[in-house]
Design a protein around this motif. Structure first.
Motif, mmCIF file in Angstrom:
data_model
loop_
_atom_site.group_PDB
_atom_site.id
_atom_site.type_symbol
_atom_site.label_atom_id
_atom_site.label_comp_id
_atom_site.label_asym_id
_atom_site.label_seq_id
_atom_site.Cartn_x
_atom_site.Cartn_y
_atom_site.Cartn_z
ATOM 1 N N ARG A 15 0.933 -1.145 -0.115
ATOM 2 C CA ARG A 15 0.114 -0.047 0.041
ATOM 3 C C ARG A 15 1.207 1.258 -0.122
ATOM 4 N NH1 ARG A 15 -4.721 -1.991 4.355
ATOM 5 N NH2 ARG A 15 -6.102 -2.685 2.702
ATOM 6 N N LYS A 16 2.076 1.280 0.953
ATOM 7 C CA LYS A 16 2.745 2.547 1.001
ATOM 8 C C LYS A 16 3.386 2.678 -0.348
ATOM 9 C CE LYS A 16 5.335 5.641 3.053
ATOM 10 N NZ LYS A 16 4.795 6.924 3.208
ATOM 11 N N LEU A 17 4.186 1.463 -1.178
ATOM 12 C CA LEU A 17 4.594 1.815 -2.440
ATOM 13 C C LEU A 17 3.614 2.391 -3.276
ATOM 14 C CD1 LEU A 17 6.673 -1.341 -2.552
ATOM 15 C CD2 LEU A 17 7.558 1.039 -2.679
ATOM 16 N N SER A 18 2.211 1.717 -3.295
ATOM 17 C CA SER A 18 1.323 1.830 -4.409
ATOM 18 C C SER A 18 1.222 3.527 -4.222
ATOM 19 C CB SER A 18 0.178 1.352 -3.997
ATOM 20 O OG SER A 18 -0.779 1.680 -4.803
ATOM 21 N N GLN A 19 0.991 4.049 -2.907
ATOM 22 C CA GLN A 19 0.911 5.419 -2.755
ATOM 23 C C GLN A 19 1.988 6.372 -3.399
ATOM 24 O OE1 GLN A 19 0.223 5.651 1.601
ATOM 25 N NE2 GLN A 19 -1.945 6.253 1.450
ATOM 26 N N GLU A 20 3.149 5.944 -2.945
ATOM 27 C CA GLU A 20 4.550 6.525 -3.318
ATOM 28 C C GLU A 20 4.580 6.610 -4.785
ATOM 29 O OE1 GLU A 20 6.621 8.223 -1.065
ATOM 30 O OE2 GLU A 20 5.304 7.895 0.508
ATOM 31 N N LEU A 21 4.032 5.920 -5.418
ATOM 32 C CA LEU A 21 4.521 5.688 -6.833
ATOM 33 C C LEU A 21 3.046 5.996 -7.699
ATOM 34 C CD1 LEU A 21 6.516 2.237 -6.923
ATOM 35 C CD2 LEU A 21 7.323 4.692 -7.415
ATOM 36 N N ASN A 22 1.963 6.271 -7.105
ATOM 37 C CA ASN A 22 0.786 6.688 -7.607
ATOM 38 C C ASN A 22 0.353 5.437 -8.654
ATOM 39 O OD1 ASN A 22 0.454 9.500 -6.534
ATOM 40 N ND2 ASN A 22 1.933 9.874 -8.211
ATOM 41 N N GLY A 23 0.408 4.364 -7.990
ATOM 42 C CA GLY A 23 -0.176 3.111 -8.522
ATOM 43 C C GLY A 23 -1.517 2.602 -7.866
ATOM 44 N N GLU A 24 -1.877 1.372 -8.249
ATOM 45 C CA GLU A 24 -2.967 0.663 -7.533
ATOM 46 C C GLU A 24 -2.589 -0.655 -7.274
ATOM 47 O OE1 GLU A 24 -6.334 1.708 -9.989
ATOM 48 O OE2 GLU A 24 -5.779 0.261 -11.522
ATOM 49 N N SER A 68 -7.479 -7.497 -11.044
ATOM 50 C CA SER A 68 -8.532 -6.621 -10.612
ATOM 51 C C SER A 68 -7.783 -5.729 -9.596
ATOM 52 C CB SER A 68 -9.638 -7.617 -10.205
ATOM 53 O OG SER A 68 -10.189 -8.179 -11.338
ATOM 54 N N VAL A 69 -8.400 -4.754 -9.246
ATOM 55 C CA VAL A 69 -7.978 -3.852 -8.072
ATOM 56 C C VAL A 69 -8.199 -4.647 -6.873
ATOM 57 C CG1 VAL A 69 -8.668 -1.720 -6.825
ATOM 58 C CG2 VAL A 69 -8.802 -1.637 -9.479
ATOM 59 N N LEU A 70 -7.089 -4.615 -5.982
ATOM 60 C CA LEU A 70 -7.319 -5.287 -4.668
ATOM 61 C C LEU A 70 -8.292 -4.475 -3.711
ATOM 62 C CD1 LEU A 70 -5.806 -7.786 -3.279
ATOM 63 C CD2 LEU A 70 -4.293 -5.963 -2.497
ATOM 64 N N THR A 71 -9.261 -5.224 -3.249
ATOM 65 C CA THR A 71 -10.107 -4.665 -2.383
ATOM 66 C C THR A 71 -9.962 -5.406 -0.872
ATOM 67 O OG1 THR A 71 -11.826 -6.295 -2.744
ATOM 68 C CG2 THR A 71 -12.000 -4.441 -4.172
ATOM 69 N N ALA A 72 -10.619 -4.593 -0.008
ATOM 70 C CA ALA A 72 -10.459 -4.965 1.418
ATOM 71 C C ALA A 72 -11.001 -6.214 1.455
ATOM 72 C CB ALA A 72 -11.160 -3.943 2.326
ATOM 73 N N GLN A 73 -12.152 -6.736 0.531
ATOM 74 C CA GLN A 73 -12.707 -8.137 0.839
ATOM 75 C C GLN A 73 -11.666 -9.223 0.202
ATOM 76 O OE1 GLN A 73 -16.179 -8.208 -1.653
ATOM 77 N NE2 GLN A 73 -16.777 -10.356 -1.135
ATOM 78 N N THR A 74 -11.177 -8.820 -0.590
ATOM 79 C CA THR A 74 -9.843 -9.546 -1.394
ATOM 80 C C THR A 74 -8.884 -9.838 -0.428
ATOM 81 O OG1 THR A 74 -10.624 -8.821 -3.801
ATOM 82 C CG2 THR A 74 -8.458 -10.073 -3.452
ATOM 83 N N ILE A 75 -8.502 -8.955 0.253
ATOM 84 C CA ILE A 75 -7.542 -9.008 1.404
ATOM 85 C C ILE A 75 -8.003 -9.864 2.412
ATOM 86 C CG2 ILE A 75 -6.324 -7.690 3.070
ATOM 87 C CD1 ILE A 75 -6.134 -5.527 1.182
ATOM 88 N N GLU A 76 -9.075 -9.713 2.777
ATOM 89 C CA GLU A 76 -9.709 -10.800 3.823
ATOM 90 C C GLU A 76 -9.816 -12.069 3.188
ATOM 91 O OE1 GLU A 76 -10.835 -12.028 7.481
ATOM 92 O OE2 GLU A 76 -10.163 -10.144 6.823
ATOM 93 N N HIS A 77 -10.143 -12.347 2.069
ATOM 94 C CA HIS A 77 -10.298 -13.595 1.589
ATOM 95 C C HIS A 77 -8.620 -14.281 1.360
ATOM 96 C CE1 HIS A 77 -11.161 -16.877 -1.190
ATOM 97 N NE2 HIS A 77 -10.092 -16.723 -1.818
#
Length: 70
Positions: free
Chosen positions: A28-37, A44-53
């Motif tokens: 998440r930190k790298l994604s923010q720093e690099l303006n990525g997702e 697909s975009v990583l969601t909180a639901q996917t992380i919980e899965h």
């Protein structure tokens, strides 16, 4: 430096869930720093639901590993 690395490796082996959470936080930190997702394994975009899965998959993996040790 070697001691830190050894402790980190123990953390990963002893607590896969904790290691996963550290990895997600770093991603998440790298994604923010690099303006990525962040993307999941299907790109697909990583969601909180996917992380919980993924966390649930880790729990199941740990459960199976404990069962096999017996």
């Amino acid at each position: 430096h070697k001691e830190y690395r050894r402790q980190r490796q123990m953390c990963i082996r002893d607590s896969p869930k904790q290691a996963f959470d550290v990895m997600v936080a770093a991603a998440r930190k790298l994604s923010q720093e690099l303006n990525g997702e962040l993307k999941d394994d299907q790109r697909s975009v990583l969601t909180a639901q996917t992380i919980e899965h993924y966390r649930q998959r880790i729990v199941e993996f740990e459960r199976r590993a404990l069962t096999q040790k017996r």
